[in-house]
Design a protein around this motif. Structure first.
Motif, PDB file in Angstrom:
ATOM      1  N   GLN A  97      47.604  29.731 107.681  1.00  0.00           N
ATOM      2  CA  GLN A  97      46.282  29.141 107.903  1.00  0.00           C
ATOM      3  C   GLN A  97      46.341  27.624 108.040  1.00  0.00           C
ATOM      4  O   GLN A  97      45.318  26.954 108.060  1.00  0.00           O
ATOM      5  N   THR A 142      48.787  30.892 103.165  1.00  0.00           N
ATOM      6  CA  THR A 142      48.246  29.542 103.349  1.00  0.00           C
ATOM      7  C   THR A 142      48.987  28.794 104.446  1.00  0.00           C
ATOM      8  O   THR A 142      48.383  27.993 105.178  1.00  0.00           O
ATOM      9  N   ARG A 170      43.911  37.026 100.917  1.00  0.00           N
ATOM     10  CA  ARG A 170      43.977  35.924  99.960  1.00  0.00           C
ATOM     11  C   ARG A 170      43.145  36.217  98.713  1.00  0.00           C
ATOM     12  O   ARG A 170      43.537  35.888  97.582  1.00  0.00           O
ATOM     13  N   GLY A 171      42.014  36.878  98.902  1.00  0.00           N
ATOM     14  CA  GLY A 171      41.164  37.215  97.769  1.00  0.00           C
ATOM     15  C   GLY A 171      41.887  38.135  96.785  1.00  0.00           C
ATOM     16  O   GLY A 171      41.844  37.922  95.564  1.00  0.00           O
ATOM     17  N   GLU A 224      43.970  40.232 108.355  1.00  0.00           N
ATOM     18  CA  GLU A 224      42.741  39.963 107.611  1.00  0.00           C
ATOM     19  C   GLU A 224      43.056  38.981 106.477  1.00  0.00           C
ATOM     20  O   GLU A 224      43.112  39.351 105.303  1.00  0.00           O
ATOM     21  N   GLN A 269      41.530  36.455 104.929  1.00  0.00           N
ATOM     22  CA  GLN A 269      40.598  36.152 103.839  1.00  0.00           C
ATOM     23  C   GLN A 269      40.617  37.246 102.773  1.00  0.00           C
ATOM     24  O   GLN A 269      40.662  36.964 101.567  1.00  0.00           O
TER      25      GLN A 269
END
Length: 559
Positions: A468, A465, A427-428, A422, A424
């Motif tokens: 991604q 990152t 990263r949050g 997961e 996102q």
């Protein structure tokens, strides 16, 4: 009448005032002596009576009258009026001087007594502020501003009082205790180190002055323990370990049994060893402490402090077991710590320390579950841990400890989301952790714990990152982590966790394509990473997680 009734004084029987004055005194005495009822109390003969009458006429002391200094002096002065007047003048002058001196001494004594009373009153008020008042609000949410004000005023008072302590051992002992108290309360690391150093210096002097005094030696042990903790926070592993061992050595040398203090000292040594990456040594200390605390718990199961101490040793033991790769034992000890924390919390749910312990134990359990590969179970424990910690941080927004732990927890939650695929969400949480840590460092650049946290956060962001496809962003994260880790490694070269973070940064930079088209640079970074891990392995300080990373790196794969 002659035989039975006591005669009155002739001076009172006389009706003529002049005659009454003449009779009063010696003649009253002579006549009453002659008229005494008991023969043995009268003059033995007329000659004795005549002698006393002549003495009266000559202004000499009569024998019938009891002798005294004042009586004899009066007779002397009447016989020697000129000399007596001079002597009286001298005596009066002397007496006036004595009276004046005595009065001044009395005034000085009263002023001194008043000053001492005021000093004791001020001392009592200061002690009440530093100990009773502060302790009464220490565990209340939102009390940080009041605590900081008390701390600042207390330090000013202590520094002033220390100038006047002199050889008063009890006052110096009280000052040492107060400095240590303030050092543990302040959020200014430099101020904390200075306060604990003053306490240690005072306690060292007390031990030198009274080597047999066990209380002074225990105080010195506590000062060393406090210095160890502040050195750990300041990123100075060597002094932190040295002071913790000094503290333990003093407790071990004390006569009699001190199991509570001994267990706490073993935990303190274990904490700084674990922080420095010596998980093997930390595990030994944690096991020793746990054995001592289990005995205390058995002796008095209702004592919450004993239970709290057992909780602390379980938390430390859980971390060291995870570092060693025994995740089953790590999770078991973490679960035991959570169970104890829940019991203590249930007894006083509003207590800040108990709420903080609920965060700490559930966070540690989540971390060990994540290390064992169960990221979903880890998140299930991170969420209630966050609930406790976010409430504490909201109540005291300026409490840097809560904010630092919040950043660490956010980062751990982000790592768990990343393992669950997961990115996102991961990263949050990492970005929230990064922002908090950077704020803490801007406010206090000497808080190197936050620097170490930020290195781990940047490495996690770099890995996210890179996965991604954001290679430029990933390189920036890894480069920042590398720069910070190199700075810390220079300052604290013996810290294995700092060295491990540096190895990860080197590997991350190589993997993210630093020096794309410059394979020699990338290979050099990988080689530096491998050298660090090889060195840690030789020292027996390569954790299970780092062992996996080093094997991957040696195999030429990504981290």
């Amino acid at each position: 009448v002659v035989c039975e009734e006591e005669p009155s004084r002739p001076s009172t029987a006389a009706t003529d005032p002049a005659l009454r004055r003449q009779l009063r005194g010696d003649l009253d005495t002579i006549l009453l002596h002659a008229l005494a009822k008991a023969p043995e109390r009268r003059y033995r003969g007329a000659g004795n009576l005549a002698d006393d009458l002549q003495r009266h006429l000559d202004d000499r002391p009569v024998r019938a009258r009891p002798d005294s200094f004042g009586y004899r002096a009066g007779k002397f002065l009447r016989r020697n009026k000129a000399g007596g007047a001079a002597a009286a003048l001298i005596l009066l002058t002397l007496l006036a001087g004595v009276v004046a001196t005595t009065r001044q001494a009395q005034i000085a004594n009263r002023e001194r007594a008043r000053a001492e009373r005021r000093f004791k009153e001020v001392r009592k008020i200061a002690n009440s502020l530093m100990f009773e008042f502060h302790d009464s609000i220490a565990d209340l949410p939102g009390a940080l501003p009041a605590r900081q004000l008390v701390t600042q005023r207390a330090l000013e008072y202590l520094d002033s009082l220390a100038q006047e302590a002199g050889d008063d051992l009890s006052l110096r002992s009280e000052l040492a205790l107060a400095y240590d108290k303030i050092g543990r309360l302040t959020f200014d690391e430099r101020q904390a180190v200075a306060a604990h150093e003053k306490a240690a210096a005072l306690n060292q002097g007390l031990v030198q002055a009274a080597p047999a005094n066990a209380a002074y030696r225990m105080q010195l042990s506590q000062s060393y323990d406090a210095l160890s903790d502040t050195m750990k926070i300041a990123g100075r592993s060597g002094p932190a370990i040295e002071y913790a061992r000094k503290s333990l050595n003093i407790v071990e040398s004390l006569p009699g049994s001190h199991p509570e203090e001994l267990a706490a000292a073993h935990v303190a040594v274990g904490v700084v060893l674990s922080d420095a990456g010596d998980f093997q040594g930390a595990r030994q200390e944690a096991q020793t402490a746990r054995e001592l605390e289990e005995k205390l718990q058995t002796q008095d199961p209702s004592d919450l402090e004993h239970r709290w101490a057992l909780e602390s040793s379980n938390v430390l033991l859980s971390q060291t077991e995870a570092d060693a790769g025994d995740f089953i034992a790590a999770v078991a000890h973490a679960r035991e710590a959570v169970a104890i924390a829940r019991d203590i919390f249930a007894a006083d749910p509003a207590n800040t320390r108990h709420r903080r312990d609920m965060w700490a134990t559930q966070f540690r359990l989540g971390r060990q579950l994540a290390a064992s590969g169960d990221a979903r179970a880890a998140l299930e424990n991170y969420q209630p841990a966050l609930t406790f910690l976010e409430a504490l941080a909201a109540a005291d927004p300026k409490d840097t400890g809560h904010r630092r732990w919040l950043a660490v927890t956010y980062s751990a939650v982000g790592d768990a989301h990343a393992r669950l695929g997961e990115p996102q969400a991961a990263r949050g949480f990492q970005e929230k952790a990064r922002a908090l840590s950077e704020d803490l460092l801007r406010a206090d650049p000497e808080r190197l714990e936050a620097e170490r946290d930020l290195i781990q956060i940047k490495e996690s962001l770099g890995t996210l990152t890179l996965a991604q496809g954001e290679t430029t962003q990933a390189r920036d994260y890894f480069a920042d982590a590398r720069a910070r880790a190199e700075k810390l490694a220079q300052r604290d070269p013996a810290n294995a966790r700092v060295q491990s973070a540096l190895a990860h940064a080197y590997a991350g930079l190589a993997t993210s394509g630093l020096g794309r088209g410059q394979n020699a640079d990338a290979e050099n970074l990988r080689q530096q990473s491998r050298q660090i891990w090889s060195h840690l392995k030789t020292r027996g300080m390569l954790t299970a997680a780092d062992a996996v990373a080093s094997e991957i790196e040696l195999a030429g794969s990504t981290r």
